[in-house]
Design an enzyme around this catalytic site. Structure first.
Site, PDB file in Angstrom:
ATOM      1  N   HIS A 156       4.844   0.259   2.367  1.00 30.25           N
ATOM      2  CA  HIS A 156       4.149  -1.028   2.335  1.00 30.25           C
ATOM      3  C   HIS A 156       5.128  -2.199   2.401  1.00 30.25           C
ATOM      4  O   HIS A 156       6.062  -2.284   1.609  1.00 30.25           O
ATOM      5  CB  HIS A 156       3.321  -1.099   1.055  1.00 30.25           C
ATOM      6  N   HIS A 158       4.184 -12.499   4.482  1.00 28.24           N
ATOM      7  CA  HIS A 158       2.837 -12.181   4.026  1.00 28.24           C
ATOM      8  C   HIS A 158       2.047 -13.441   3.685  1.00 28.24           C
ATOM      9  O   HIS A 158       0.913 -13.616   4.129  1.00 28.24           O
ATOM     10  CB  HIS A 158       2.900 -11.256   2.807  1.00 28.24           C
ATOM     11  N   GLU A 190       0.605  -5.694  10.734  1.00 25.26           N
ATOM     12  CA  GLU A 190      -0.553  -6.473  10.306  1.00 25.26           C
ATOM     13  C   GLU A 190      -0.432  -7.896  10.829  1.00 25.26           C
ATOM     14  O   GLU A 190       0.542  -8.603  10.557  1.00 25.26           O
ATOM     15  CB  GLU A 190      -0.702  -6.497   8.789  1.00 25.26           C
ATOM     16  N   GLU A 247       4.721  -0.512   7.203  1.00 26.52           N
ATOM     17  CA  GLU A 247       3.717  -1.539   7.429  1.00 26.52           C
ATOM     18  C   GLU A 247       4.361  -2.871   7.118  1.00 26.52           C
ATOM     19  O   GLU A 247       5.158  -2.973   6.183  1.00 26.52           O
ATOM     20  CB  GLU A 247       2.507  -1.294   6.522  1.00 26.52           C
ATOM     21  N   ASP A 290       3.891  -7.535   7.794  1.00 29.10           N
ATOM     22  CA  ASP A 290       3.022  -8.651   8.168  1.00 29.10           C
ATOM     23  C   ASP A 290       3.730  -9.592   9.135  1.00 29.10           C
ATOM     24  O   ASP A 290       4.902  -9.921   8.938  1.00 29.10           O
ATOM     25  CB  ASP A 290       2.643  -9.445   6.916  1.00 29.10           C
TER      26      ASP A 290
END
Length: 251
Positions: A12, A54, A114, A39, A41
Site C-alpha cells: 500500500h 495521496h 490510483e 499501489e 496515488d
C-alpha cells in the site's frame, strides 16, 4: 473472467508502514520485502505533471504546504517528503510518475495506479495519468491496473487508453456496481474490506469481475477474504503479511 496476472498482496502506497508513502524509497522498500506489486496515488500539478501524492495538500507527508493544485512541478523540487518518516529518509522527494513508472518497469514490479484528482480536476487527471501509464508500460506483458474513487476520472482514463485495465474504488457499498463496471468495461471492484461479505464477493465474481480489498493489515482477515474469492489486498504491514505463505501466491 479475464486473466488475472497480479499477486494477492499489494504494498500500500509503496512501502506501507516501513517507508514514506508514495515515494521511490517506498517502492524500493516493497522490492526489498519481496513484493511483486505496489499501489500508489497519482495526481496533477498546476502545470499538468503527474506526481505521486495521496492528499490534496502537501502538509501531512512533506515539509511543503498548501494545495497541490496550486503547485507547479518546479515548486516541488526542494520539498522533503521523507523526513517525517525518519532521518534515514531525509530529502526524499515527491516523485514524478515517470520516475516511479520507470522503476516499476525496470524492477518488474506490478502496479495499481490510483488516479487521485485534485478537486475539480477529475477529467484531466484521468486522461493524463492513463496517457502516461500507457507510455511508461508500453510493450510490457503486465500493464498497470488503474483505479479511482472518481468515476469521472475513470471514464476519462478509459477514453484515453482503453487497452489498460481499470477498477472502480468504493468506500461504501454501491447497489449499481454491476452497471457501473459494465459501462467502464472494468476488470475489478476495489472495496474497503469492511464492507465486504462472502455473499457480495461471490456476486461480483460470478458477474465476471475481480474484487480487491483495502487496507488489510490483519493476517486472519486477509485469509478470510482470500477464501471468499478476493483476488488481492492492499496492506501496510509488509513484513507481517509476507509471513503467511498462503497469502504470497496469486489470488
Amino acid at each position: 473472467m479475464s486473466d488475472w496476472p497480479y499477486p494477492f498482496l499489494f504494498a500500500h502506497r509503496g512501502g506501507g508502514r516501513l517507508a514514506p508513502e508514495n515515494t521511490l524509497a517506498g517502492m524500493m522498500k516493497a522490492t526489498e520485502c519481496g513484493y511483486q506489486a505496489v499501489e500508489f496515488d497519482v495526481k496533477l500539478t498546476a502545470d499538468n505533471v503527474c506526481v505521486l501524492l495521496h492528499d490534496d495538500t502537501l502538509d501531512r507527508t512533506s515539509d511543503g504546504h498548501g494545495p497541490m493544485a496550486q503547485k507547479r512541478f518546479a515548486d516541488l523540487l526542494d520539498v522533503d517528503a521523507g523526513s517525517w518518516k525518519g532521518e534515514e529518509f531525509a530529502g526524499e522527494p515527491i516523485p514524478a510518475f515517470s520516475d516511479v513508472g520507470l522503476y516499476c518497469v525496470r524492477s518488474r514490479l506490478m502496479a495499481n495506479v490510483e488516479i487521485k484528482p485534485c478537486p475539480g480536476r477529475d477529467v484531466e487527471t484521468g486522461q493524463l495519468v492513463a496517457r502516461d501509464a500507457a507510455l511508461f508500460w508500453q510493450g510490457e506483458s503486465v500493464p498497470p491496473l488503474l483505479s479511482s474513487f472518481s468515476y469521472e476520472a475513470l471514464q476519462a482514463a478509459v477514453a484515453a487508453a482503453p487497452w489498460l485495465p481499470v477498477g472502480w474504488l468504493i468506500d461504501h457499498w454501491q447497489e449499481d456496481w454491476q452497471s457501473r463496471l459494465q459501462a467502464l468495461e472494468a476488470v475489478s471492484l476495489h472495496c474497503n474490506h469492511k464492507i465486504l461479505t462472502a455473499e457480495r464477493v461471490k456476486a461480483v465474481r460470478e458477474a465476471g469481475y475481480h474484487v480487491l480489498a483495502y487496507t488489510v493489515n490483519d493476517i486472519a482477515r486477509a485469509r478470510a477474504l482470500k477464501a471468499w474469492g478476493v483476488s488481492g489486498v492492499f496492506t501496510d504491514e509488509l513484513d507481517l503479511m509476507r509471513q503467511d505463505e498462503t497469502l504470497v501466491v496469486a489470488g
